[in-house]
Design a protein around this motif. Structure first.
Motif, PDB file in Angstrom:
ATOM      1  N   ASP A  17      -8.764 -27.321  57.741  1.00 11.37           N
ATOM      2  CA  ASP A  17      -9.598 -26.358  57.018  1.00 11.37           C
ATOM      3  C   ASP A  17      -9.013 -24.953  57.062  1.00 11.37           C
ATOM      4  OD1 ASP A  17     -11.362 -28.341  56.411  1.00 11.37           O
ATOM      5  OD2 ASP A  17     -12.766 -27.886  58.042  1.00 11.37           O
ATOM      6  N   ARG A  18      -8.380 -24.633  58.196  1.00 13.03           N
ATOM      7  CA  ARG A  18      -7.952 -23.252  58.424  1.00 13.03           C
ATOM      8  C   ARG A  18      -6.570 -22.927  57.867  1.00 13.03           C
ATOM      9  NH1 ARG A  18     -10.217 -23.549  63.743  1.00 13.03           N
ATOM     10  NH2 ARG A  18      -8.189 -24.123  64.568  1.00 13.03           N
ATOM     11  N   HIS A  19      -5.729 -23.952  57.654  1.00 15.49           N
ATOM     12  CA  HIS A  19      -4.324 -23.670  57.349  1.00 15.49           C
ATOM     13  C   HIS A  19      -3.868 -24.275  56.027  1.00 15.49           C
ATOM     14  CE1 HIS A  19      -3.753 -21.901  61.290  1.00 15.49           C
ATOM     15  NE2 HIS A  19      -4.373 -22.943  61.808  1.00 15.49           N
ATOM     16  N   ARG A  20      -2.775 -23.694  55.544  1.00 17.54           N
ATOM     17  CA  ARG A  20      -2.323 -24.080  54.218  1.00 17.54           C
ATOM     18  C   ARG A  20      -0.927 -24.727  54.206  1.00 17.54           C
ATOM     19  NH1 ARG A  20      -2.707 -24.006  49.116  1.00 17.54           N
ATOM     20  NH2 ARG A  20      -0.804 -23.622  47.956  1.00 17.54           N
ATOM     21  N   SER A  21      -0.012 -24.254  55.078  1.00 16.00           N
ATOM     22  CA  SER A  21       1.353 -24.786  55.017  1.00 16.00           C
ATOM     23  C   SER A  21       1.646 -25.658  56.233  1.00 16.00           C
ATOM     24  CB  SER A  21       2.363 -23.639  54.913  1.00 16.00           C
ATOM     25  OG  SER A  21       2.349 -22.854  56.080  1.00 16.00           O
ATOM     26  N   LYS A  50      -2.411 -28.927  50.175  1.00 17.05           N
ATOM     27  CA  LYS A  50      -1.581 -28.210  51.149  1.00 17.05           C
ATOM     28  C   LYS A  50      -0.126 -28.162  50.683  1.00 17.05           C
ATOM     29  CE  LYS A  50      -5.185 -28.212  53.886  1.00 17.05           C
ATOM     30  NZ  LYS A  50      -6.020 -26.991  53.941  1.00 17.05           N
ATOM     31  N   ASP A  51       0.581 -27.123  51.180  1.00 11.66           N
ATOM     32  CA  ASP A  51       2.037 -27.065  51.023  1.00 11.66           C
ATOM     33  C   ASP A  51       2.624 -27.883  52.152  1.00 11.66           C
ATOM     34  OD1 ASP A  51       2.326 -25.433  48.875  1.00 11.66           O
ATOM     35  OD2 ASP A  51       2.247 -23.574  50.054  1.00 11.66           O
ATOM     36  N   VAL A  88       5.888 -21.432  59.221  1.00  7.44           N
ATOM     37  CA  VAL A  88       4.894 -22.390  58.759  1.00  7.44           C
ATOM     38  C   VAL A  88       3.616 -22.296  59.618  1.00  7.44           C
ATOM     39  CG1 VAL A  88       5.597 -24.353  60.236  1.00  7.44           C
ATOM     40  CG2 VAL A  88       4.747 -24.771  57.893  1.00  7.44           C
ATOM     41  N   ASP A  89       2.464 -22.648  59.007  1.00  7.29           N
ATOM     42  CA  ASP A  89       1.190 -22.567  59.742  1.00  7.29           C
ATOM     43  C   ASP A  89       1.055 -23.663  60.796  1.00  7.29           C
ATOM     44  OD1 ASP A  89       0.434 -20.509  58.052  1.00  7.29           O
ATOM     45  OD2 ASP A  89      -0.746 -21.817  56.723  1.00  7.29           O
ATOM     46  N   VAL A  90       1.378 -24.892  60.368  1.00 13.08           N
ATOM     47  CA  VAL A  90       1.143 -26.042  61.250  1.00 13.08           C
ATOM     48  C   VAL A  90       2.395 -26.904  61.298  1.00 13.08           C
ATOM     49  CG1 VAL A  90      -0.273 -28.110  61.684  1.00 13.08           C
ATOM     50  CG2 VAL A  90      -1.317 -26.078  60.636  1.00 13.08           C
TER      51      VAL A  90
END
Ligand code: MN
Length: 346
Positions: A17-21, A50-51, A88-90
């Motif tokens: 929910d919180r991250h995009r990439s 998502k990316d 990157v976010d994750v």
């Protein structure tokens, strides 16, 4: 403290929910479980908008080409991927917990700000993720990914089901190994409900051998050695033989399976000489001997029934070193179980 599946899946949902990439990584020497798990998750994440980028460390084996991984998975290149790993976010890793199994990438990830998620089923002493979806009782990482997607309410259609079937079926030896349970067959049944054809998947994975590989298997099998009255079977694959027969990249599961058909085989070992002179060791056990302990002794790891390591050559000396350890482990187990140590017939 390890979390329940529900709690860790709920936390994973929050991460989504919180991250995009997202950056995904399989392990070096990628296998069906690592690749299939990563692809299943990749398609799920993309569907969530998502990316997503995905990395491996060598070309994907031809037997998995039908999954289309070549189009979405990139081969790690520090120059090309350093910035991505940092920003990157994750970051997610599939089917391994040892950071040494992503050569060159881990330092970049660690230096960045990515939230790290480890999805794995191998026994591990320490886990590298901020969130570790680590369930050693699961037969495959693919089973964990399937349950995650289901928990999050994602649709498991053919696109996602096919790589996950590859993950689960390869880690269970097409549902023949001791990790095959009613639960894993139920997982597979849910995957087939998507409409994929399991026979087609079987054919793609297991019936694509070059004639040269069939010849190699014959030549290797012809030299099989047995010890301890057939309780320990082992064989070597010299690089010279691979070159002589013109065999390209190949996996050794079928040869290991062949050794395992030995009536009394408690432990089997296969030693494969690599291009750089090192030796890949694969160990399988029927259960009495814990081959993961053996593998750890020589710098590798794995499960009780299946483990491996890469060790220094030359081939014959490497094999002899490991075989003597395996023989000792086998004799210790037999002594503990109260049966007399095996002796050669006169
Ligand atoms: Mn696995």
């Amino acid at each position: 403290m390890s979390l329940s599946f529900e709690e860790s899946a709920r936390r994973f949902g929050e991460v989504l929910d919180r991250h995009r990439s997202f950056l995904l990584s399989g392990h070096v020497d990628i296998d069906g479980d690592s690749l299939g798990s990563m692809l299943g998750m990749l398609y799920h994440l993309r569907r969530q908008g998502k990316d997503v980028r995905a990395l491996c460390y060598e070309p994907i084996h031809e037997r998995y080409a039908f999954l289309g991984g070549d189009e979405v998975v990139e081969i790690f290149d520090p120059a090309r991927h350093a910035e991505l790993a940092r920003s990157v976010d994750v970051f997610m890793m599939f089917d391994f917990s040892a950071t040494s199994r992503m050569p060159g990438l881990w330092p970049l990830v660690e230096a960045g700000n990515a939230y790290r998620v480890c999805v794995d089923h191998h026994p591990a002493e320490s886990l590298p993720g901020h969130l570790n979806l680590h369930f050693p009782s699961e037969p495959a990482t693919g089973s964990i990914v399937l349950k995650l997607i289901e928990f999050l309410g994602g649709e498991v259609d053919r696109r996602i089901a096919e790589p996950l079937l590859v993950a689960i079926s390869t880690d269970t030896g097409w549902f023949r190994y001791s990790n095959t349970s009613s639960a894993v067959l139920a997982d597979a049944a849910r995957l087939l409900e998507s409409g994929i054809d399991s026979h087609e998947v079987y054919r793609e994975i297991y019936q694509r051998n070059d004639t040269s590989l069939i010849r190699l298997m014959g030549r290797v099998a012809a030299e099989v050695r047995d010890e301890a009255n057939g309780r320990l079977l082992w064989a070597t694959i010299p690089m010279a033989l691979v070159r002589e027969l013109g065999v390209g990249t190949f996996e050794t599961d079928e040869l290991l399976d062949l050794l395992r058909t030995g009536r009394d085989a408690e432990v089997v070992a296969l030693f494969r000489e690599l291009e750089d002179g090192r030796v890949r060791v694969n160990l399988r056990s029927r259960g009495a001997v814990n081959v993961s302990l053996l593998a750890r002794e020589i710098g590798g790891g794995g499960h009780r029934h299946a483990a491996g390591a890469s060790i220094d050559g030359p081939l014959d000396a490497a094999a002899e070193r490991v075989v003597s350890k395996a023989r000792a482990a086998l004799e210790a187990e037999l002594a503990a179980a109260g049966s007399p140590p095996p002796s050669r017939m006169a």
